[in-house]
Write an enzyme that holds these catalytic residues in place. Structure first.
Site, PDB file in Angstrom:
ATOM      1  N   GLY A 102       1.168  -8.676  -5.597  1.00 36.76           N
ATOM      2  CA  GLY A 102       0.198  -8.281  -6.628  1.00 36.76           C
ATOM      3  C   GLY A 102       0.852  -8.265  -7.998  1.00 36.76           C
ATOM      4  O   GLY A 102       1.986  -7.834  -8.148  1.00 36.76           O
ATOM      5  N   ARG A 123       0.308 -14.006  -2.489  1.00 37.45           N
ATOM      6  CA  ARG A 123       0.837 -13.391  -1.267  1.00 37.45           C
ATOM      7  C   ARG A 123       0.890 -14.549  -0.265  1.00 37.45           C
ATOM      8  O   ARG A 123      -0.141 -15.083   0.114  1.00 37.45           O
ATOM      9  CB  ARG A 123      -0.092 -12.284  -0.762  1.00 37.45           C
ATOM     10  CG  ARG A 123      -0.344 -11.165  -1.796  1.00 37.45           C
ATOM     11  CD  ARG A 123      -1.062  -9.991  -1.149  1.00 37.45           C
ATOM     12  NE  ARG A 123      -1.702  -9.118  -2.141  1.00 37.45           N
ATOM     13  CZ  ARG A 123      -1.085  -8.117  -2.774  1.00 37.45           C
ATOM     14  NH1 ARG A 123       0.182  -7.896  -2.564  1.00 37.45           N
ATOM     15  NH2 ARG A 123      -1.746  -7.355  -3.640  1.00 37.45           N
ATOM     16  N   ASP A 158       7.046  -4.734  -2.164  1.00 40.33           N
ATOM     17  CA  ASP A 158       7.585  -4.649  -0.818  1.00 40.33           C
ATOM     18  C   ASP A 158       7.685  -6.009  -0.095  1.00 40.33           C
ATOM     19  O   ASP A 158       8.738  -6.365   0.452  1.00 40.33           O
ATOM     20  CB  ASP A 158       6.603  -3.746  -0.048  1.00 40.33           C
ATOM     21  CG  ASP A 158       7.264  -3.055   1.098  1.00 40.33           C
ATOM     22  OD1 ASP A 158       8.437  -2.682   0.961  1.00 40.33           O
ATOM     23  OD2 ASP A 158       6.595  -2.913   2.138  1.00 40.33           O
ATOM     24  N   THR A 173       5.317  -3.529  -9.404  1.00 38.29           N
ATOM     25  CA  THR A 173       4.061  -3.172  -8.724  1.00 38.29           C
ATOM     26  C   THR A 173       3.506  -1.920  -9.377  1.00 38.29           C
ATOM     27  O   THR A 173       4.272  -1.042  -9.789  1.00 38.29           O
ATOM     28  CB  THR A 173       4.259  -2.913  -7.211  1.00 38.29           C
ATOM     29  OG1 THR A 173       3.085  -2.241  -6.700  1.00 38.29           O
ATOM     30  CG2 THR A 173       5.457  -2.028  -6.897  1.00 38.29           C
ATOM     31  N   ASP A 212       2.040   0.318  -7.822  1.00 40.40           N
ATOM     32  CA  ASP A 212       1.979   1.387  -6.806  1.00 40.40           C
ATOM     33  C   ASP A 212       3.136   2.393  -6.873  1.00 40.40           C
ATOM     34  O   ASP A 212       3.029   3.481  -6.324  1.00 40.40           O
ATOM     35  CB  ASP A 212       1.954   0.780  -5.396  1.00 40.40           C
ATOM     36  CG  ASP A 212       0.744  -0.117  -5.175  1.00 40.40           C
ATOM     37  OD1 ASP A 212      -0.239   0.036  -5.915  1.00 40.40           O
ATOM     38  OD2 ASP A 212       0.810  -0.969  -4.273  1.00 40.40           O
ATOM     39  N   ASP A 248       5.810   2.349  -5.178  1.00 35.36           N
ATOM     40  CA  ASP A 248       6.066   2.707  -3.783  1.00 35.36           C
ATOM     41  C   ASP A 248       7.355   2.086  -3.239  1.00 35.36           C
ATOM     42  O   ASP A 248       7.498   1.914  -2.041  1.00 35.36           O
ATOM     43  CB  ASP A 248       4.878   2.250  -2.910  1.00 35.36           C
ATOM     44  CG  ASP A 248       4.641   0.746  -2.998  1.00 35.36           C
ATOM     45  OD1 ASP A 248       5.252   0.088  -3.865  1.00 35.36           O
ATOM     46  OD2 ASP A 248       3.853   0.227  -2.191  1.00 35.36           O
ATOM     47  N   ARG A 280      -2.308   1.610  -2.724  1.00 34.68           N
ATOM     48  CA  ARG A 280      -2.086   1.288  -1.298  1.00 34.68           C
ATOM     49  C   ARG A 280      -1.784   2.567  -0.503  1.00 34.68           C
ATOM     50  O   ARG A 280      -2.600   3.480  -0.544  1.00 34.68           O
ATOM     51  CB  ARG A 280      -0.940   0.272  -1.165  1.00 34.68           C
ATOM     52  CG  ARG A 280      -1.063  -0.589   0.091  1.00 34.68           C
ATOM     53  CD  ARG A 280       0.098  -1.553   0.173  1.00 34.68           C
ATOM     54  NE  ARG A 280       0.022  -2.591  -0.842  1.00 34.68           N
ATOM     55  CZ  ARG A 280      -0.600  -3.748  -0.661  1.00 34.68           C
ATOM     56  NH1 ARG A 280      -1.170  -4.020   0.464  1.00 34.68           N
ATOM     57  NH2 ARG A 280      -0.631  -4.638  -1.632  1.00 34.68           N
TER      58      ARG A 280
HETATM   59  O1  F6P Z   1      -0.002  -3.459  -4.621  1.00 31.17           O
HETATM   60  C1  F6P Z   1      -0.839  -3.430  -5.719  1.00 31.17           C
HETATM   61  C2  F6P Z   1      -2.275  -3.290  -5.291  1.00 31.17           C
HETATM   62  O2  F6P Z   1      -3.092  -3.298  -6.444  1.00 31.17           O
HETATM   63  C3  F6P Z   1      -2.590  -2.049  -4.435  1.00 31.17           C
HETATM   64  O3  F6P Z   1      -2.685  -0.877  -5.184  1.00 31.17           O
HETATM   65  C4  F6P Z   1      -3.868  -2.473  -3.765  1.00 31.17           C
HETATM   66  O4  F6P Z   1      -4.027  -1.805  -2.538  1.00 31.17           O
HETATM   67  C5  F6P Z   1      -3.664  -3.954  -3.565  1.00 31.17           C
HETATM   68  O5  F6P Z   1      -2.661  -4.367  -4.470  1.00 31.17           O
HETATM   69  C6  F6P Z   1      -4.874  -4.806  -3.765  1.00 31.17           C
HETATM   70  O6  F6P Z   1      -4.552  -6.100  -3.408  1.00 31.17           O
HETATM   71  P1  F6P Z   1      -5.372  -7.372  -3.843  1.00 31.17           P
HETATM   72  O7  F6P Z   1      -5.199  -7.594  -5.306  1.00 31.17           O
HETATM   73  O8  F6P Z   1      -4.795  -8.489  -3.039  1.00 31.17           O
HETATM   74  O9  F6P Z   1      -6.808  -7.089  -3.520  1.00 31.17           O
END
Ligand code: F6P
Length: 324
Positions: A11, A72, A103, A126, A128, A130, A172
């Site tokens: 992300g 991803r 991660d 990120t 997050d 995390d 997340r």
């Molecule tokens: O890891 C960053 C994040 O924005 C999280 O907070 C969220 O759960 C996820 O990515 C959303 O992913 P995507 O953009 O693939 O929908």
């Protein structure tokens, strides 16, 4: 090391561009060549790369997102995918890599760098917050500011209409954004994935607020909270508070965008500079991070294996007291 490949993966987060800029300019300053790789690991597999110079990172420090694009990539999880990626990396003359992401990016870097013995340094990017090996990730500060701005606006309308709002924020499995933005936005309650708050407990907290004649109440629900999202929580709590009009607001991907804050720009710049210098010193298969005000490195294996709780328990306590 003669040529460093730089990419962003997973992300996107505000400040990734500042990290790219710092890594590219540091490498060039040190007399190295730089290749930008589009779409993270996917771009390695698809051979989507280009030569970068100092002007190619001009005027990007203030931009959200990532000029290198991101993805991803499922194929990189396979042995065949990584073999294809390595062929292309080798053919491009890249002999070291800087990976910016979360991660999944770290996991890919750890495996790839071990499998092909290619030096790699990671930079934590990120929203997050995390990741282990760092107190802060790039984009987290900006995302917090975005969420607070949204909460402030919701508070205006909530107070005008006597409303009970459930605001869902990203993160997340991490409650970092929820906790920090909840405190800064004066939330009445915060539901965190790390703390199993039962619905009855939430009802008690909100009843106290209702009893003290609050004109509005805001509950921050981290998307990873075990009670489900804000919509589910609102449904289960709604009928207990018929003096309030209940509303749900899911902030979603707006939390990922926007111009990075000053703190994120500086953090990203320090980390980009440090990642390249560490590679040139012979460090590899590690992530840069910040501990207090110091930039440090941690082996990827260690950063990936630890499951330390990032939530500050004092803040959890403070949030409760501030909500009375
Ligand atoms: O890891 C960053 C994040 O924005 C999280 O907070 C969220 O759960 C996820 O990515 C959303 O992913 P995507 O953009 O693939 O929908």
């Amino acid at each position: 090391i003669t040529r460093i490949g730089v990419f962003t993966s997973g992300g996107d987060s505000p400040g990734m561009n500042a990290a790219i800029r710092a890594a590219v300019r540091t490498a060039i300053y040190k007399g190295k060549k730089v290749t930008g790789i589009y779409h993270g690991y996917q771009g390695m597999i698809d051979n989507s790369m280009f030569d970068m110079d100092s002007p190619s990172v001009s005027s990007i420090i203030q931009q959200g997102g990532t000029i290198l694009k991101t993805a991803r990539c499922m194929e990189f999880k396979t042995v065949e995918g990584r073999a294809k990626a390595y062929e292309n990396v080798k053919a491009a003359g890249i002999d070291a890599l800087v990976a910016i992401g979360g991660d999944g990016t770290f996991t890919g870097a750890e495996i790839f760098s071990r499998e092909y013995d290619i030096p790699m340094m990671c930079i934590p990017g990120t929203i997050d917050n995390d990741l282990n090996g760092t107190d802060l990730t790039i984009g987290y500060d900006t995302a917090n500011n975005t969420v607070i701005e949204a909460i402030d606006k919701i508070r205006d309308t909530a107070a005008s209409h006597n409303r009970l709002f459930f605001v869902e924020v990203m993160g997340r499995d991490s409650g970092c954004i929820a906790l920090n933005a909840g405190i800064a936005g004066g939330a009445e309650a915060i539901l965190l994935p790390e703390k199993d708050t039962a619905i009855e407990e939430l009802i008690d907290m909100l009843s106290q607020g209702a009893d003290s004649n609050k004109s509005s109440m805001i509950v921050i629900v981290a998307e990873g909270d075990k009670n489900g999202g804000a919509t589910d929580v609102a449904k289960r709590v709604k009928e207990k508070f018929d003096n309030f009009d209940t509303k749900v607001s899911i902030l979603g991907h707006l939390q990922r965008g926007g111009s990075p804050s000053s703190a994120d720009r500086v953090l990203a710049t320090r980390m980009g500079y440090y990642a390249v210098n560490e590679l040139l010193k012979g460090n590899s298969r590690a992530t840069v991070g910040i501990r207090g005000s110091e930039i440090v490195t941690t082996p990827l294996e260690e950063a990936l294996s630890k499951k330390e709780l990032k939530l500050n328990e004092d803040l959890v306590e403070i949030a409760k007291i501030m909500a009375i």
